[in-house]
Design an enzyme around this catalytic site. Structure first.
Site, PDB file in Angstrom:
ATOM      1  N   ASP A 285       1.087  -1.310  -0.197  1.00 44.37           N
ATOM      2  CA  ASP A 285       0.178  -0.212   0.810  1.00 44.37           C
ATOM      3  C   ASP A 285       0.525   1.701  -0.175  1.00 44.37           C
ATOM      4  OD1 ASP A 285      -3.171   1.201   0.617  1.00 44.37           O
ATOM      5  OD2 ASP A 285      -1.456   2.054   2.137  1.00 44.37           O
ATOM      6  N   ILE A 286       0.468   2.077  -0.631  1.00 49.52           N
ATOM      7  CA  ILE A 286       1.073   3.359  -1.323  1.00 49.52           C
ATOM      8  C   ILE A 286       1.221   4.256   0.698  1.00 49.52           C
ATOM      9  CG2 ILE A 286       2.288   5.756  -2.091  1.00 49.52           C
ATOM     10  CD1 ILE A 286       1.210   4.208  -4.732  1.00 49.52           C
ATOM     11  N   GLU A 329      -4.910   2.137  -4.737  1.00 53.03           N
ATOM     12  CA  GLU A 329      -3.100   2.000  -4.206  1.00 53.03           C
ATOM     13  C   GLU A 329      -2.611   0.970  -4.115  1.00 53.03           C
ATOM     14  OE1 GLU A 329      -5.002   3.921  -0.859  1.00 53.03           O
ATOM     15  OE2 GLU A 329      -5.292   4.211  -2.990  1.00 53.03           O
TER      16      GLU A 329
END
Length: 416
Positions: A285-286, A329
């Site tokens: 996950d960004i 994301e």
């Protein structure tokens, strides 16, 4: 490229490109027709490459038949040319037949591919000439009937063997010229009979050439239609491949989409259970990506996602590994035959690679640039409840990484 008449075998990508490249030219020929049994150069080269192997096989088979039929007439020599039949046999068996056999051998060994047609045409001329020579040498009263064998030779070459029209035309003209020049010298027939027989031969030549022309024209027409069908099938196959790729991939990043990933996860889970092999999964996950979108705009956010996907793809490189965009994301990677420790090493490589791009993100509390939090779950699947339990474990590990400060990897080893 092997392009059949009623069906066309699969061709290489290079041949596909060549076919598509001449599509407009091909459609123009199909619509407007072709003249004098000749295609435009590119299509003619394709036709020659297709037709020559089939024609070569036909020439070999019918060439052997022609040798057999030619030599069977040794019995006729003994009856009709009683005064010179030993010489006639010598011409047939010691001169003409060895030449014919040599030509067949050259064609079989593909030693003279470019002049194959000329070699076969030379057999027609040679066999016709041999009969005229026998007539020149004989004084038997029955020899006046022997020239009819030339009619058979012309029909066999132009219709049965099916020489290309241009070759058949040239050979027919040569045979007609030899016949008209030598027959008055070779026989004692009255001039009126010689003229009549010359016209009979000419008629046979014209009729057989008409049939030959029609056969080659039809062969070329069918080939054109088949070639055009192949072009359409290539375009359809490419469209289907594009649609299939679109159905399983994420249009922005080029990675697989979630639907495809879930299907692969089920398959690899069963394979790991059967083989007793480990299976690992990375969940990425960004960090603070919503804030990045709000600050720099969605176009910048899309570019960031593409760059992150490229780093993941470069780190997860085995043919059977699968990377996918799992959410906005979020990314996920499945690593068959990989334990949690090895998966952790790959995850660190991904995390370090993304951080190393130094994509500015002033709003991030983890760093001044884009970072990711990665959860790793892996182990042997024997005691897991199902494939999605692996996803849940990796997701939980990812959230642990976020709680511990983000920009880090958290590993959860299962059943090891």
């Amino acid at each position: 490229m092997n392009i059949g008449l009623n069906r066309i075998e699969s061709v290489s990508p290079a041949d596909e490109a060549a076919l598509l490249d001449c599509e407009n030219e091909l459609r123009a020929v199909v619509e407007n027709g072709f003249r004098f049994l000749k295609f435009p150069s590119r299509i003619e080269n394709l036709f020659y490459a297709h037709d020559m192997p089939r024609r070569r096989k036909r020439y070999l088979i019918l060439g052997l038949v022609s040798i057999l039929l030619y030599d069977i007439y040794c019995f006729s020599d003994m009856i009709v040319l009683q005064d010179i039949y030993p010489t006639a046999w010598l011409i047939r068996l010691a001169v003409v037949t060895p030449i014919m056999v040599t030509i067949m051998l050259l064609i079989y060994l593909r030693k003279c591919v470019r002049i194959t047609e000329a070699l076969i045409g030379s057999i027609v001329v040679l066999t016709a000439l041999s009969i005229l020579v026998m007539l020149l040498l004989s004084n038997d009263p029955n020899e006046i009937h022997y020239h009819t064998g030339i009619l058979i030779i012309i029909i066999f070459g132009n219709i049965v063997v099916g020489l290309r029209f241009l070759t058949a035309l040239v050979c027919s003209i040569i045979v007609q010229a030899l016949f008209s020049a030598l027959l008055p010298v070779a026989t004692s027939m009255p001039l009126e009979a010689i003229i009549n027989h010359s016209f009979v031969l000419l008629t046979a030549i014209i009729m057989s050439l008409m049939g030959n022309y029609q056969m080659e024209a039809e062969l070329r027409r069918v080939y054109l239609v088949s070639l055009l069908n192949r072009v359409d099938s290539i375009k359809l196959a490419r469209s289907n491949r594009t649609l299939e790729q679109l159905s399983i991939s994420d249009p922005l990043t080029g990675l697989y989409n979630r639907r495809y990933f879930d299907a692969v996860l089920e398959r690899e889970w069963r394979a790991a259970q059967r083989g007793g092999m480990p299976l690992s999964l990375l969940y990425l996950d960004i960090d603070y990506f919503k804030l990045y979108n709000d600050t720099y705009g969605h176009n910048a956010g899309d570019r960031c996602l593409v760059l992150v996907a490229a780093v993941i793809s470069s780190a997860v490189r085995r043919p059977y590994d699968v990377c996918a965009r799992y959410g906005g994301e979020e990314f996920i990677a499945l690593l068959p035959a990989t334990d949690a420790a090895r998966a952790g090493v790959i995850a660190e490589k991904i995390r370090d690679g993304i951080a190393g791009m130094c994509i500015v993100h002033e709003g991030s509390e983890a760093a001044g640039h884009i970072t990711v939090s990665i959860g790793v779950a892996g182990g042997r699947t024997g005691n897991m409840s199902g494939p999605h339990s692996l996803v849940e474990a990796a997701d939980e590990a990812m959230y642990t990484a976020k709680r511990d400060g983000r920009n880090r990897v958290c590993i959860m080893a299962l059943n090891e």
